[in-house]
Design a protein around this motif. Structure first.
Motif, PDB file in Angstrom:
ATOM      1  N   LEU A  94       1.922   2.483 -11.156  1.00  0.00           N
ATOM      2  CA  LEU A  94       2.141   1.185 -11.789  1.00  0.00           C
ATOM      3  C   LEU A  94       1.146   0.173 -11.229  1.00  0.00           C
ATOM      4  N   GLY A  95       0.588  -0.668 -12.116  1.00  0.00           N
ATOM      5  CA  GLY A  95      -0.391  -1.658 -11.639  1.00  0.00           C
ATOM      6  C   GLY A  95      -1.779  -1.062 -11.692  1.00  0.00           C
ATOM      7  N   HIS A  98       4.165  -3.926  -6.417  1.00  0.00           N
ATOM      8  CA  HIS A  98       4.627  -2.670  -7.019  1.00  0.00           C
ATOM      9  C   HIS A  98       4.847  -1.558  -5.993  1.00  0.00           C
ATOM     10  N   GLU A 108       7.685   1.110  -6.497  1.00  0.00           N
ATOM     11  CA  GLU A 108       7.530   2.072  -7.602  1.00  0.00           C
ATOM     12  C   GLU A 108       6.482   3.138  -7.282  1.00  0.00           C
TER      13      GLU A 108
END
Ligand SMILES: Nc1ncnc2c1ncn2[C@@H]1O[C@H](COP(=O)(O)OP(=O)(O)O)[C@@H](O)[C@H]1O
Ligand SMILES: [Mg+2]
Length: 317
Positions: A99-100, A67, A70
């Motif tokens: 994100l993640g 990720h 992002e």
């Protein structure tokens, strides 16, 4: 056949901590931050082409994995549109959650020392506002140009130019991958010119490969850098009282390598240390180099100034 169609500084931009040449102490500390999942704001200070941007990207890749795109934003603080644009972009980026399974995003802000003090104050407030969702990695040539309130919020890392050994390792690595034939003399020329700047080395290797052959002569002329031995000969002529020969040689060097007066003064200055004269005279001449450079930058006639500088070599101490 070597590949000269892609840009080598991107092709050979290290992707992992292990890929990077040198900067071992810095890498060790950064890895520790990542292992603890606890990254403070960072300030990377140091000259160009030694891995500051690359390391910021590696941190993001290592920390975010798939990720990373992002969760990582790169901005240039000295962008002519100014700090307001930076703040808007930071705000947009920082508004959404990372994100993640990670606690924050990372924003890399290059060339922070180009910001005015007022803009840096604005940046400081932005950093404070988004500390819960973002970590900032700031890069600057000089940490002294960064205001104290920002410095004190960051872990400061001072990057040094790579050692000659490390530069040589990098040359050998790329030469092997690209199937370049390059002798020790050409390597030494690259090392001399690079002064620890990897970007310069990689670019010169690529232009050399495009020119067909990497020889010392080729390397010097591609870099617009006079051969150190020629500069030394010129200065020795002046020291021996052969003013006209010395001046003509200097002019010739400048035309051959396409050097400006300022470029050549830097080379003269570093060559002075190798001359067979007293330390006192060396110091006097270095002082004169500084004065000459200042006058040229201020708009004085460059040839007149260079001649006056050469005359100083003839005068007794
Ligand atoms: N320590 C290094 N090891 C290997 N290559 C490097 C290193 N530092 C810089 N480079 C090369 O120079 C290019 C520019 O490096 P970068 O990290 O952008 O420098 P800067 O310190 O100016 O941010 C990289 O893409 C890479 O090709
Ligand atoms: Mg950079």
């Amino acid at each position: 056949m070597s590949d000269i169609t892609t840009i080598w500084t991107e092709k050979y931009r290290p992707k992992t901590f292990e890929d990077l040449t040198g900067q071992t102490e810095i890498i060790k500390k950064l890895k520790a931050f990542i292992e603890k999942q606890n990254i403070p704001h960072l300030l990377f200070a140091g000259p160009a082409g030694i891995g500051k941007s690359t390391l910021a990207l590696i941190i993001a890749r290592t920390f975010f994995g798939e990720h990373y795109r992002e969760n990582f934003l790169e901005l240039n603080a000295s962008d002519e549109r100014g700090i307001d644009v930076v703040r808007v972009k930071v705000k947009d980026f920082a508004r959404t959650k990372a994100l993640g399974n990670v606690p924050f995003k990372i924003i890399f802000l290059d060339e922070c020392d180009a910001l005015t003090k007022e803009a840096q104050q604005a940046l400081r407030r932005t950093m404070e506002n988004y500390t819960s969702t973002c970590r900032f990695v700031l890069a600057a040539n000089y940490s002294s140009k960064i205001i104290d309130p920002i410095q004190s919020r960051c872990a400061v890392f001072r990057f040094k130019p790579l050692s000659n050994e490390h530069v040589e390792q990098l040359i050998t690595k790329i030469a092997t991958q690209e199937n370049l034939s390059i002798g020790q003399e050409a390597k030494n020329a690259l090392i001399t010119i690079a002064e620890g700047d990897c970007r310069r080395v990689v670019n010169l290797l690529q232009s050399g490969a495009a020119a067909g052959e990497i020889t010392p002569d080729n390397v010097y002329s591609l870099a617009s850098y006079a051969k150190p031995t020629e500069i030394k000969e010129t200065l020795n002529l002046a020291l021996a009282g052969k003013f006209v020969e010395s001046r003509d040689k200097l002019l010739n060097i400048m035309l051959t390598y396409g050097l400006s007066a300022v470029d050549i003064i830097k080379q003269i200055q570093s060559t002075i240390w190798q001359l067979d004269i007293s330390n006192r005279k060396k110091v006097q001449l270095i002082d004169k180099c500084g004065e000459t450079e200042f006058r040229i930058v201020e708009g004085s006639d460059e040839f007149l100034q260079l001649e006056a500088l050469l005359a100083q070599f003839i005068l007794n101490e």
